[in-house]
Design an enzyme around this catalytic site. Structure first.
Site, PDB file in Angstrom:
ATOM      1  CG  ASP A 257      -1.888   1.177   1.199  1.00 54.77           C
ATOM      2  OD1 ASP A 257      -2.734   1.222   0.281  1.00 54.77           O
ATOM      3  OD2 ASP A 257      -1.797   2.057   2.078  1.00 54.77           O
TER       4      ASP A 257
ATOM      5  CG  HIS B 294      -1.184  10.404   4.818  1.00 55.65           C
ATOM      6  ND1 HIS B 294      -0.507  11.517   5.285  1.00 55.65           N
ATOM      7  CD2 HIS B 294      -1.311  10.577   3.478  1.00 55.65           C
ATOM      8  CE1 HIS B 294      -0.223  12.314   4.280  1.00 55.65           C
ATOM      9  NE2 HIS B 294      -0.721  11.785   3.163  1.00 55.65           N
TER      10      HIS B 294
ATOM     11  CG  HIS C  68      -5.987   5.842   5.280  1.00 50.93           C
ATOM     12  ND1 HIS C  68      -6.364   5.456   4.015  1.00 50.93           N
ATOM     13  CD2 HIS C  68      -7.138   6.033   5.964  1.00 50.93           C
ATOM     14  CE1 HIS C  68      -7.685   5.440   3.933  1.00 50.93           C
ATOM     15  NE2 HIS C  68      -8.172   5.788   5.112  1.00 50.93           N
TER      16      HIS C  68
ATOM     17  CG  ASP D 230      -4.129   1.240   5.265  1.00 50.86           C
ATOM     18  OD1 ASP D 230      -4.474   1.092   6.452  1.00 50.86           O
ATOM     19  OD2 ASP D 230      -4.397   2.264   4.613  1.00 50.86           O
TER      20      ASP D 230
END
Length: 231
Positions: free
Chosen positions: A7, A57, A150, A155
């Site tokens: 990711d 994030h 995130h 992830d």
């Protein structure tokens, strides 16, 4: 079979407009088992981080200011990826950013023939359903309570579990042979398998009778031009 589940986190949605990759997280699996050999790195994007992206994030300009440039770590990433298939959720997005970074530092793009998209798999398995990573983790009972924001490696770890579920789940029966062997070595025998308590059934005859052999021979004679006659 070696696969990399990965990711990325970025400054935005479009590398063609100048957005950059700021984080990548990779999980190695061999024969559908995580090896513990992971790759994780942050990169200085050499551009300001939009507030909207930072809210997703949590990676700020200050945090990324002392991180390496992608060009300085590209060889380490490529060595880790090797020639494995690359699994991502909405994989085209991640491939676009990854290959944009490769072009910027003069490296060869990664072939999209190596791409496995869990979003595409989920669309086939669950048409019409919500297919975000969060929604699919909830569907399959994957714990994501620790996912406040995130993060590429976090992830990727969730996606690894999801990918296994989407492609058939873990084969829990693979340990049966080992378990049986362990039981035998330890001398443990369940009561219903104790030879003293078992009722033995006389073996059934397994040889053909004269009548059956004659019937079989007659059947073979009716077959025209059999293959075995040519050998």
């Amino acid at each position: 079979m070696r696969e990399i589940i990965f990711d990325t986190e970025t400054t935005g949605f479009d590398p063609q407009s100048g957005d950059r990759m700021v984080e990548i997280g990779c999980i190695e699996m061999i024969d559908r088992v995580e090896t513990g050999n992971n790759f994780h790195c942050y990169y200085n994007p050499q551009r300001p981080m939009p507030k909207s992206a930072e809210e997703v994030h949590g990676l700020s300009d200050v945090f990324l200011s002392d991180k390496m440039l992608f060009a300085d770590g590209a060889d380490d990433l490529l060595e880790f990826l090797g020639d494995a298939n690359l699994v991502a959720h909405n994989a085209q997005f991640d491939f676009n950013f990854l290959n944009a970074e490769m072009r910027l530092c003069g490296r060869k793009e990664i072939s999209q023939f190596r791409m496995i998209d869990t979003l595409a798999i989920a669309k086939v398995k669950h048409p019409g359903a919500k297919l975000s990573l969060d929604a699919l983790c909830s569907r399959y009972g994957i714990d994501r309570s620790h996912r406040v924001k995130h993060g590429a490696l976090l992830d990727a770890e969730l996606l690894t579990q999801l990918y296994i579920e989407l492609t058939g789940g873990r084969q829990i029966g693979l340990g049966l042979a080992e378990d049986k062997s362990a039981s035998a070595d330890s001398g443990s025998v369940s009561p219903d398998r104790n030879s003293e308590n078992r009722e033995f059934i006389p073996p059934r005859p397994h040889h053909a009778t004269e009548e059956e052999l004659a019937s079989h021979s007659a059947f073979l004679e009716d077959i025209k031009d059999p293959l075995w006659a040519k050998m």
